[in-house]
Structure formats: structure tokens, C-alpha cells
Design an enzyme around this catalytic site. Structure first.
Site, PDB file in Angstrom:
ATOM      1  CE  LYS A 163      -1.863  12.894  -3.679  1.00  0.00           C
ATOM      2  NZ  LYS A 163      -1.344  11.906  -2.709  1.00  0.00           N
ATOM      3  CG  ASP A 194       1.465  13.469  -0.827  1.00  0.00           C
ATOM      4  OD1 ASP A 194       2.562  12.977  -0.493  1.00  0.00           O
ATOM      5  OD2 ASP A 194       0.405  12.820  -0.842  1.00  0.00           O
ATOM      6  CD  GLU A 221       1.045  13.581   2.689  1.00  0.00           C
ATOM      7  OE1 GLU A 221       0.504  12.464   2.736  1.00  0.00           O
ATOM      8  OE2 GLU A 221       0.413  14.642   2.458  1.00  0.00           O
ATOM      9  CG  ASP A 246       0.670   9.126   3.630  1.00  0.00           C
ATOM     10  OD1 ASP A 246       0.140   8.241   4.340  1.00  0.00           O
ATOM     11  OD2 ASP A 246       0.196   9.432   2.527  1.00  0.00           O
ATOM     12  CE  LYS A 270      -3.156   8.702   3.024  1.00  0.00           C
ATOM     13  NZ  LYS A 270      -2.459   8.436   1.748  1.00  0.00           N
TER      14      LYS A 270
END
Length: 372
Positions: A163, A194, A221, A246, A270
Site C-alpha cells: 500500500k 496499490d 493498482e 479498483d 469486490k
């Protein structure tokens, strides 16, 4: 076999360590648990984990949406009539995919228990016999993140998700430090990055992304703002790193734009963004027709929603990755989903394949109501 009773729980799932992404620091994850019971005594559990930064839903709003709009229409509904259920939910309430996912997952749990089959057997069978578990490393100082990467590989993980999303320059220091750390290992490690929209503008970050091309990253991402599909297209045309979308993809309309603009190589599905297993199945098929591969992601969910994602991941060839590690991050979980690092194996028992400890559930509950 109709549903006769629905119980709603608003819970806080305590984290072992703070979970830090570009837009927020979490010490506990808010979640809404739905318990559905049929007239024949079958019980199914679902979960909605809202995030106002991703789906626009709040913890309190999701609870109210279920209480006042969605749970009343589930009473006397047959859990197998899933398309009819989604149409009714969409007709009575626009958006709110997390709230709808909680009901959808509970219905699939019921379907599996009623038929005595794991959920994946109801949606395509078990294509993937085992799934890789990816370790998620949240934002921290560069040396802390590099150390955690090494510790994760030592613990058996074979893939990492990093992250970032502060400033591109600071994130470059973080990523280069992690690359240097994992290059000291004899074990091959897959890793992806991400950004959670943190770099925002494609013009400013393109030089940074070019600088990442020699780091061996599997994919990048959501580096820029969710709605900037054209910007993603520009980044994708100017880098050799595969691009994953995403936050910018929630439903079939979004995916149509992504395909038309050729804005991504991989999509992150998701259940909380799209409304559950049933809408996710449509996205997987649509992505395959558009030449894209899929990942099943998570909002850091308990064993309930994580198990739902695992069943979906196991059933579909075009799902090449999953990040469903929420239960590993909690001090206490309400379910018993089992991991065998670096893999997780699809449960073989009916429904979602987990047992929910209702005593633990009640202990974490802040608000509760029942509709029948």
C-alpha cells in the site's frame, strides 16, 4: 423454504495492527452482519463492510438502508430467487451495493446449506483447487515496510501487496527499499502495488511510474482518481506495468467504459462494490469477453464475506488472484475461516463453509435489530 426472519448486527472488528491506506487509518473495521433464517430452520450469514471512500456508504447508513428498505423485502422471499431479489433491491434503493451484498451473501449461504453443497458448486464448481494468500503491507516508514516484507516472506507468503499513496516521491523511496530487501532473498516473491487513488493526476505521476518499470512489479493498482478512466488509458499506453482498476469499477456500466477506453489490464472485483456474488459473476463474464482478467478483493472483511470471495475465486478460471486476508488481520473474528499460508483451500462443507460464533458476534455488536 422462504425466509421468515432477519437479524441485523452492527459490529466493530478490532485489528491487530492499524491498517493504513492513502485516505484513512483504521484501528477497527466497521461491519454489518446479516443473519437470515428460513421457515425450515436453515440459517445463512452475510456481511456488508462499507467504506465511504470507495462505495459512498457509511457504517450507519448501511445499517439504516438494510433496516428500512432491504430487509423488509427479504421476508417471505425464496433465497434461490436471486435475480428477482436483486431486481427488487435495485428498484427500491439505488446504489448501496454493500447493503445489498450482505443479503446476497446470506442467500448464497442458505442455498448451499439447503442443497448441501459448497457455494462454489452452485456457481461453476471448483476450478482452482487452492488459492494463493497475499500479504497486504500498509503504509509506514520505508524501513518498517521493508522489514515487514522480509518477515512476511519468512512466514511463508509468496506474494505481497504494498500500500502506498502519500506522495509519488516518498512512495518511490518505499518501493525501492522493499525491492532491495526482497532481492536479498533466495525465495522468489511476487509483488504488486496499490496506490488507492493517492497519486491523483496522470500527468504528474507518469515519470514516477516509468521509474517503477525496472522493479519487477506484477501490476499497479488504481494510481489515480477513480473516475479518471481516460487518465488510466494514458498511463496504460505509456508504461509496461500492467494497470489494475479498483475504486473506479463498481458495476457493469463502469466496466463497459473501462473496456471501451482500454483503461486497464486487470479489474479488482469486490463484493461490497458490486452488490454481492450474483453481480460479481456478471462482471467476471463481462471482463472475460473484454479480454481482461480479474482479482477478487476485500474491504478487510470477516470470515463471512472473505469466505464468499473465496468461493467465487475458486469457481472461475478468469479470476487469477485474490486478496481476502481480513480474518488474518483481526484480534478476534466471528468465523473460523482457516488459512494454510501461503494457500487457502476452498471449504468443502455446505454453504460458505464456516461456522459463525454467535457469542463473539454479540460481544462485538454495537446495535442489533430483528425483522420477521
Amino acid at each position: 423454504m422462504k425466509i421468515k426472519k432477519a437479524t441485523l448486527y452492527a459490529v466493530q472488528l478490532p485489528l491487530v495492527e492499524p491498517f493504513i491506506v492513502s485516505y484513512k487509518k483504521y484501528t477497527a473495521m466497521p461491519s454489518i452482519i446479516v443473519r437470515l433464517e428460513t421457515e425450515d430452520g436453515f440459517i445463512g450469514f452475510g456481511e456488508g463492510t462499507p467504506d465511504e471512500h470507495v462505495t459512498g456508504e457509511t457504517y450507519e447508513g448501511t445499517f439504516k438502508a438494510l433496516q428500512h428498505y432491504l430487509l423488509p423485502i427479504i421476508i417471505n422471499h425464496h433465497p434461490f430467487d436471486i435475480e428477482d431479489l436483486h431486481e427488487k433491491m435495485d428498484r427500491i434503493l439505488y446504489g448501496n451495493p454493500t447493503a445489498k451484498a450482505a443479503i446476497d451473501i446470506a442467500c448464497y449461504d442458505l442455498m448451499g446449506k439447503i442443497t448441501q453443497k459448497p457455494v462454489y458448486q452452485l456457481i461453476g464448481g471448483c476450478y482452482h483447487q487452492r488459492l494463493h494468500v497475499t500479504k497486504v503491507i500498509s503504509i509506514n516508514d520505508p524501513e518498517v515496510m521493508a522489514k515487514e516484507a522480509l518477515q512476511s516472506v519468512s512466514a511463508g507468503y509468496q506474494s505481497l501487496k504494498i500500500k502506498v499513496g502519500t506522495t509519488p516521491e516518498d512512495d518511490m523511496v518505499r518501493l525501492r527499499g522493499i525491492k532491495e530487501a526482497i532481492d536479498t532473498l533466495d525465495t522468489p516473491v511476487k509483488w504488486r502495488v496499490d496506490v488507492n487513488q493517492g497519486w491523483r493526476s496522470p500527468i504528474k505521476v507518469l515519470p514516477i511510474i516509468k521509474g517503477l518499470e525496472n522493479l519487477g512489479i506484477d501490476w499497479l493498482e488504481q494510481p489515480i482518481l477513480a473516475d479518471d478512466i481516460e487518465g488510466l488509458n494514458q498511463l496504460r499506453k505509456n508504461t509496461s506495468i500492467p494497470i489494475m482498476i479498483d475504486e473506479g469499477l463498481k458495476n457493469s456500466w463502469d466496466l463497459r467504459r473501462v473496456i471501451n477506453y482500454q483503461a486497464a489490464d486487470i479489474i479488482n472485483i469486490k463484493l461490497m462494490k458490486c452488490g454481492g456474488i450474483y453481480p460479481a459473476l456478471k462482471l467476471v463474464s463481462q471482463a472475460e469477453m473484454g479480454g481482461l482478467t480479474c482479482q477478487i478483493g476485500s474491504m478487510v472483511e470477516s470470515s463471512v464475506a472473505s469466505s464468499a470471495g473465496i468461493h467465487l475465486s475458486a469457481a472461475k478460471k478468469n479470476i487469477i488472484s485474490n486478496e481476502l486476508t481480513g480474518p488474518l488481520l483481526f484480534k478476534n473474528d466471528i468465523g473460523d475461516l482457516a488459512y494454510k499460508i501461503p494457500y487457502i483451500y476452498p471449504p468443502e462443507v455446505p454453504g460458505l463453509g464456516i461456522k459463525v460464533d454467535e457469542n463473539k458476534l454479540l460481544a462485538m455488536t454495537e446495535d442489533k435489530l430483528t425483522i420477521n
